[in-house]
Design a protein around this motif. Sequence first.
Motif, PDB file in Angstrom:
ATOM      1  N   LYS A   1       1.604  -2.964 -13.010  1.00  0.00           N
ATOM      2  CA  LYS A   1       1.248  -2.919 -11.604  1.00  0.00           C
ATOM      3  C   LYS A   1       1.596  -1.512 -11.100  1.00  0.00           C
ATOM      4  O   LYS A   1       2.676  -0.998 -11.383  1.00  0.00           O
ATOM      5  N   LYS A   2       0.676  -0.911 -10.366  1.00  0.00           N
ATOM      6  CA  LYS A   2       0.864   0.469  -9.910  1.00  0.00           C
ATOM      7  C   LYS A   2       2.136   0.652  -9.093  1.00  0.00           C
ATOM      8  O   LYS A   2       2.712   1.744  -9.077  1.00  0.00           O
ATOM      9  N   ASN A   3       2.569  -0.400  -8.413  1.00  0.00           N
ATOM     10  CA  ASN A   3       3.731  -0.218  -7.550  1.00  0.00           C
ATOM     11  C   ASN A   3       5.004   0.047  -8.334  1.00  0.00           C
ATOM     12  O   ASN A   3       5.982   0.530  -7.777  1.00  0.00           O
ATOM     13  N   ILE A   4       5.005  -0.252  -9.637  1.00  0.00           N
ATOM     14  CA  ILE A   4       6.164   0.099 -10.456  1.00  0.00           C
ATOM     15  C   ILE A   4       6.315   1.617 -10.499  1.00  0.00           C
ATOM     16  O   ILE A   4       7.394   2.156 -10.239  1.00  0.00           O
ATOM     17  N   TYR A   5       5.224   2.328 -10.806  1.00  0.00           N
ATOM     18  CA  TYR A   5       5.381   3.786 -10.845  1.00  0.00           C
ATOM     19  C   TYR A   5       5.449   4.389  -9.449  1.00  0.00           C
ATOM     20  O   TYR A   5       6.031   5.458  -9.258  1.00  0.00           O
ATOM     21  N   ARG A   6       4.917   3.696  -8.444  1.00  0.00           N
ATOM     22  CA  ARG A   6       5.083   4.192  -7.066  1.00  0.00           C
ATOM     23  C   ARG A   6       6.558   4.213  -6.682  1.00  0.00           C
ATOM     24  O   ARG A   6       7.033   5.147  -6.033  1.00  0.00           O
ATOM     25  N   GLU A   7       7.297   3.159  -7.064  1.00  0.00           N
ATOM     26  CA  GLU A   7       8.734   3.097  -6.756  1.00  0.00           C
ATOM     27  C   GLU A   7       9.506   4.186  -7.492  1.00  0.00           C
ATOM     28  O   GLU A   7      10.466   4.748  -6.965  1.00  0.00           O
ATOM     29  N   LEU A   8       9.111   4.483  -8.711  1.00  0.00           N
ATOM     30  CA  LEU A   8       9.779   5.527  -9.489  1.00  0.00           C
ATOM     31  C   LEU A   8       9.478   6.912  -8.920  1.00  0.00           C
ATOM     32  O   LEU A   8      10.378   7.744  -8.750  1.00  0.00           O
ATOM     33  N   VAL A   9       8.204   7.150  -8.599  1.00  0.00           N
ATOM     34  CA  VAL A   9       7.790   8.446  -8.047  1.00  0.00           C
ATOM     35  C   VAL A   9       8.441   8.683  -6.688  1.00  0.00           C
ATOM     36  O   VAL A   9       8.860   9.797  -6.358  1.00  0.00           O
ATOM     37  N   LYS A  10       8.555   7.622  -5.901  1.00  0.00           N
ATOM     38  CA  LYS A  10       9.173   7.711  -4.574  1.00  0.00           C
ATOM     39  C   LYS A  10      10.605   8.216  -4.652  1.00  0.00           C
ATOM     40  O   LYS A  10      11.107   8.861  -3.726  1.00  0.00           O
TER      41      LYS A  10
END
Length: 359
Positions: free
Chosen positions: A182-191
């Motif tokens: 799910k894209k939100n996994i890498y969104r949380e990491l990038v954030k």
Amino acid sequence: MGKTGYLVLENGKIFRGERFGAEGEMTAEVVFTTGMTGYLETLTDRSYWGQMVVQTFPLIGNYGVIPADFESDAIGPSAYIVKHWCQAPSNFRSEGSLDTFFKERGVIGLSGVDTRTLTKIIREAGVMNGVITDDPAAVDFEALKAYRVTGAVKASSTKERYVVSPAGEVKKKIALLDFGLKKNIYRELVKRGAEVTVCPCSTTAQEIAAMGVDGIMLSNGPGDPAENVEIIANLREICKLGIPLFGICLGHQLLALAHGFQTEKLKYGHRGANQPVKNLETGRVYISSQNHGYAVVSGSIDGKTAKELFVNVNDGTCEGIRYLDCPAFSVQFHPEACGGPLDTQELFDQFFAMMKEGE
């Protein structure tokens, strides 16, 4: 009125409905999810590969189709079953209706179904196969019962590496193994300042070591975790690298299997945004978002190499593991939580703290 269509379950039960979206016939495993919102995230969650999703909330599609909210570029479920679908969505971000979106993407929809009764059948009898068809009399029940979800991870994973970078300073570099993420996994990491390299599921320990990353993330994904024999063997080698590691959902299950623990198929799984989980280290209970049909068998966890970290308050199943033989932990639920509660996002902070300890 739409064209009449039928859902036929392998136990012989027939549900009449109205078709929307794409035409055709579809056989898949029938599962239900209890989320009141987040239908776009459900539709683009590749963990539903090989399954048709029943939404227990009666009205779906009221805020339209919003590509910015998608969790992947692919459609996860094979088909979609609802009580009512909204034909006139109202949202300033909407770019269309579910019917048009499904026709474009080849997704079969069935509305007007008694989803309450259908869900009760799955809860009582367990997950079973079903087929959406125009002619219930023509269903081959032997073939229907024989259907299995196989090869799901390889079909869902990226074929090439790609990098997602933060807008500002790169604080950490993380390899994210894609099992159907799910894209939100890498969104949380990038954030949090991470440069994330999304890698195919077959990426080896040697390849990850050569990347010089600070951490390794194991994503969610579809199917029976135990069938991924090559990935499990590779994870054993990845653990030996000593790089801080965090697994979510299928990644949690695969990491457990790599340690010799066991997994089992649940009767009807956990799918929705209201699953209570208890942290055994602190005693605190969190509400979590979940989507899984398998679980790690708590009794198979070897206390010499790991300890149970979270349990499901409803049924006592394993929801998380902290490893003692390597810098790793994993959870069965979704701390990135799209859609769902944000109670457990702090686990990403714990992962970053673990990487800092390893400097």
